[in-house]
Scaffold this motif. Structure first.
Motif, short mmCIF file in Angstrom:
data_model
loop_
_atom_site.label_atom_id
_atom_site.label_comp_id
_atom_site.label_asym_id
_atom_site.label_seq_id
_atom_site.Cartn_x
_atom_site.Cartn_y
_atom_site.Cartn_z
N LEU A 370 16.39 32.85 22.68
CA LEU A 370 17.69 32.36 22.24
C LEU A 370 18.02 32.83 20.83
N ALA A 371 17.00 32.94 19.98
CA ALA A 371 17.23 33.30 18.58
C ALA A 371 17.52 34.78 18.40
N PHE A 372 16.79 35.63 19.11
CA PHE A 372 16.86 37.07 18.83
C PHE A 372 17.36 37.92 19.99
N GLY A 373 17.39 37.36 21.20
CA GLY A 373 17.87 38.13 22.34
C GLY A 373 16.82 39.11 22.85
N LEU A 374 16.96 39.46 24.13
CA LEU A 374 16.00 40.37 24.76
C LEU A 374 16.15 41.79 24.23
N GLY A 375 15.01 42.46 24.11
CA GLY A 375 15.06 43.90 23.82
C GLY A 375 15.01 44.27 22.36
N SER A 376 15.26 43.37 21.44
CA SER A 376 15.24 43.72 20.02
C SER A 376 13.80 43.80 19.51
N SER A 377 13.60 44.58 18.44
CA SER A 377 12.27 44.68 17.86
C SER A 377 11.82 43.35 17.28
N THR A 378 12.76 42.60 16.71
CA THR A 378 12.41 41.29 16.16
C THR A 378 11.92 40.36 17.26
N TYR A 379 12.54 40.44 18.43
CA TYR A 379 12.12 39.63 19.58
C TYR A 379 10.67 39.94 19.96
N ASP A 380 10.33 41.22 20.01
CA ASP A 380 8.96 41.61 20.35
C ASP A 380 7.98 41.19 19.27
N HIS A 381 8.37 41.35 18.00
CA HIS A 381 7.49 40.94 16.91
C HIS A 381 7.25 39.43 16.94
N ALA A 382 8.29 38.67 17.27
CA ALA A 382 8.16 37.22 17.33
C ALA A 382 7.17 36.82 18.43
N LYS A 383 7.23 37.50 19.56
CA LYS A 383 6.31 37.18 20.65
C LYS A 383 4.87 37.50 20.26
N VAL A 384 4.67 38.59 19.52
CA VAL A 384 3.33 38.89 19.02
C VAL A 384 2.86 37.80 18.06
N GLY A 385 3.77 37.30 17.22
CA GLY A 385 3.43 36.21 16.31
C GLY A 385 3.04 34.95 17.06
N ILE A 386 3.75 34.66 18.15
CA ILE A 386 3.43 33.48 18.96
C ILE A 386 2.04 33.62 19.57
N LEU A 387 1.77 34.77 20.15
CA LEU A 387 0.46 34.99 20.78
C LEU A 387 -0.66 34.94 19.74
N THR A 388 -0.42 35.57 18.57
CA THR A 388 -1.45 35.58 17.52
C THR A 388 -1.71 34.17 17.00
N GLY A 389 -0.64 33.44 16.68
CA GLY A 389 -0.80 32.09 16.17
C GLY A 389 -1.48 31.18 17.18
N THR A 390 -1.11 31.33 18.45
CA THR A 390 -1.71 30.50 19.50
C THR A 390 -3.20 30.78 19.63
N ILE A 391 -3.57 32.05 19.62
CA ILE A 391 -4.99 32.40 19.76
C ILE A 391 -5.80 31.90 18.58
N VAL A 392 -5.28 32.09 17.36
CA VAL A 392 -6.00 31.64 16.16
C VAL A 392 -6.13 30.11 16.14
N ALA A 393 -5.02 29.41 16.47
CA ALA A 393 -5.07 27.94 16.50
C ALA A 393 -6.08 27.46 17.54
N ALA A 394 -6.10 28.10 18.71
CA ALA A 394 -7.05 27.71 19.75
C ALA A 394 -8.48 27.94 19.30
N ALA A 395 -8.73 29.08 18.62
CA ALA A 395 -10.09 29.38 18.17
C ALA A 395 -10.56 28.39 17.11
N LEU A 396 -9.69 28.08 16.15
CA LEU A 396 -10.06 27.13 15.10
C LEU A 396 -10.27 25.73 15.68
N ALA A 397 -9.40 25.33 16.61
CA ALA A 397 -9.57 24.03 17.25
C ALA A 397 -10.89 23.97 18.00
N ALA A 398 -11.26 25.08 18.67
CA ALA A 398 -12.53 25.12 19.40
C ALA A 398 -13.70 24.94 18.45
#
Length: 454
Positions: A370-398
Motif C-alpha cells: 500500500l505504501a510503495f506499490g508493486l514493482g518499485s525498487s523501494t518496494y523490493d528493498h522494503a521486503k528485504v528489510g522485512i525479511l532481514t528484521g524478521t530473521i534477526v528478531a527470530a534468532a535473537l528471541a531463540a
C-alpha cells in the motif's frame, strides 16, 4: 492491605485450554506460511522468475464490478479479509468473555501493542527523515506482529513458555494487527468514495441482525459478507477492514433463551473454530506466497537492498523498536499501576517475548504494498528489510528463550500435577490469595478457576 495485581499471572483453566488449542492451529499455519514464503523467494530468484511474476499478475474477476484484480491483489484484499475476520472474533471474545474482560488484565497487552507500534515507527522515521522520495510513507511497516510466524518459531525452538506469556503473545499480536488495520484505513486510503462505504452499511447491518439472532446458515451470511467486502473495496478503504467490521457484529455470549453463558460456546467461537483453519492454513500462506517473492538480484542487489535506509529502518524497527516498545510499555504498566511481575517470571522472559513480537510478515508486507506499490525498487528493498528484521528478531528471541528454557521446563514440570476426575489440573483449582483477588468478579458460569464461561 491491598493485594498487588500480577502481570502475566495464571488465567483461568477455560482460557488456558482454549488458547492452547488456538496456538496449536496457528503453529501449523505458521509452518505453512514459512514454506510458502520460502517457495516464493526461491522461485522469484530462479531462472523461472518470469513465470512467478506472470502468475502473480494474472487478472481474474468481473471487470464490470471493478473486480478484475490480479491474483496477488485477491490474496491481499480478499484472503486477508478472512484473516482479519478471525482476528476480530478473537479480539472481541477476549474482551467480552475471556480473561481480558478484566480491565487490569486488558491494559497490559493493549499498552504493549501501542508501544510495539509507536517505537518501531519512530525508528523508521529517524532513519528516513532526510529522504524526499516518499519513503516516509512506509512508517507503519514494522508495526505489526505476525502471530503465525512467531508461534512457528516458538515451536521450532521448543520453549516451554508459560501459558500466561503465550496468551499474552497471542493477544498482543491480535491487538496490534487490529491497530494496524486502523492505520491502514486512516493513512493508506488515497481515493475515498463515501457512497459505497455508506451502502456497505446495509449488508453489514443485515449480517449483524442475522448473527445476533444466532442464524448460522452460510447461504445467508456469505452473500452479505461478500457484499460488504465489495462495497468497502469500492469505497477505496482497504477491503480487509470489512473483515474486522463483520467480526465485531458477531455475538460472543449465548442468548438467555439458549441457556446463557452456561450453555456453551457462542456464535463467535463457533465461527472462529470453523474459519481459523481456512485463515491459518490457506489465506495467510497464499498471501505470503504472492507477496514474499522478491528478486534480490545477486550479491550486489542484496547489498543495495540491505543498505537502503528504508530496509534499515524496517529491520531496526522490527528488532530494536519492537523489543524496546513492548518491554518499556510493560514496565510502564508495572510502574504506574503498581502491578508486579508474576513471581515465577523474570524480565528476561518479557524481553524474549518482545523480541518474538519483532517477527513481522503478513501485515508488514500488506502495508509495504500500500505504501510503495508493486514493482518499485523501494518496494523490493522494503521486503528485504522485512525479511532481514524478521530473521534477526527470530534468532535473537531463540537465543534469549533458549537461555530460559531450563527454567521454563522446570516450571512446566511443577505445573504438571495430578488431575481430578473433572480433568482440570489442580493448579487451576487450588488458588492463592493473590489469584483470588485478581480473578474475583461477578457473573454466572464461574469455573473452579474463577473465570466466567462465554
Amino acid at each position: 492491605m491491598t493485594t498487588p495485581t500480577r502481570l502475566f499471572g495464571r488465567g483461568s483453566w477455560t482460557e488456558a485450554s482454549r488458547v492452547a488449542a488456538v496456538l496449536r492451529r496457528e503453529t501449523v499455519g505458521g509452518a505453512l506460511l514459512l514454506a510458502a514464503a520460502a517457495v516464493a523467494l526461491v522461485w522469484a530468484n530462479s531462472p523461472w522468475a518470469d513465470s512467478y511474476e506472470a502468475l502473480r499478475d494474472t487478472r481474474v474477476g468481473p471487470a464490470s464490478l471493478h473486480l478484475d484484480l490480479t491474483l496477488g491483489t485477491w490474496a491481499a484484499d480478499g484472503l486477508l479479509a478472512i484473516f482479519f475476520f478471525v482476528a476480530g472474533l478473537e479480539l472481541k471474545r477476549e474482551f467480552v468473555a475471556g480473561d481480558l474482560r478484566d480491565p487490569r488484565r486488558a491494559a497490559l497487552p493493549v499498552a504493549a501493542a501501542v508501544g510495539g507500534m509507536a517505537v518501531p515507527a519512530l525508528f523508521f522515521v529517524l532513519f528516513n527523515l532526510g529522504r524526499d522520495d516518499g519513503a516516509l510513507r512506509g512508517w507503519a511497516i514494522p508495526s505489526a506482529t505476525d502471530i503465525a510466524f512467531a508461534l512457528a518459531v516458538l515451536a521450532v525452538i521448543s520453549t516451554h513458555l508459560p501459558s500466561a506469556l503465550r496468551t499474552f503473545l497471542l493477544t498482543l499480536a491480535v491487538v496490534d494487527d487490529l491497530l494496524a488495520i486502523v492505520v491502514i484505513a486512516i493513512f493508506y486510503t488515497d481515493d475515498f468514495s463515501v457512497v459505497p462505504l455508506l451502502l456497505a452499511l446495509v449488508p453489514l447491518a443485515l449480517f449483524g441482525l442475522l448473527v445476533q439472532k444466532r442464524i448460522r446458515s452460510w447461504w445467508l451470511l456469505l452473500p452479505l459478507a461478500a457484499g460488504t467486502w465489495v462495497l468497502v473495496h469500492e469505497s477505496g478503504v482497504h477491503a480487509t477492514v470489512a473483515g474486522v467490521l463483520l467480526a465485531f457484529t458477531v455475538p460472543v455470549v449465548r442468548s438467555a433463551a439458549a441457556g446463557g453463558p452456561d450453555a456453551g460456546p457462542g456464535l463467535a467461537e463457533h465461527l472462529e473454530h470453523r474459519l481459523r483453519p481456512l485463515s491459518a492454513g490457506v489465506a495467510v500462506p497464499v498471501f505470503a506466497f504472492f507477496s514474499a517473492g522478491v528478486a534480490v538480484g545477486g550479491l550486489s542487489g542484496l547489498t543495495a537492498s540491505v543498505t537502503d535506509s528504508v530496509a534499515v529502518g524496517i529491520a531496526v524497527g522490527l528488532v530494536a523498536g519492537k523489543a524496546i516498545g513492548i518491554t518499556a510499555a510493560t514496565w510502564l504498566v508495572s510502574r504506574f499501576t503498581r502491578a508486579e511481575l508474576d513471581e515465577n517470571l523474570g524480565w528476561p522472559d518479557v524481553v524474549g517475548l518482545a523480541l518474538l513480537g519483532g517477527i513481522g510478515f503478513t501485515v508488514s508486507l500488506l502495508i509495504t504494498e500500500l505504501a510503495f506499490g508493486l514493482g518499485s525498487s523501494t518496494y523490493d528493498h522494503a521486503k528485504v528489510g522485512i525479511l532481514t528484521g524478521t530473521i534477526v528478531a527470530a534468532a535473537l528471541a531463540a537465543v534469549v528463550l533458549r537461555l530460559r528454557n531450563r527454567r521454563y521446563r522446570r516450571m512446566y514440570e511443577e505445573e504438571r500435577v495430578d488431575h481430578d476426575a473433572d480433568g482440570i489440573p489442580d493448579v487451576y483449582q487450588v488458588r492463592t490469595v493473590d489469584d483470588d483477588a485478581e480473578h474475583r468478579g461477578p457473573g454466572p458460569g464461574r469455573t473452579a478457576g474463577g473465570s466466567a464461561e462465554s
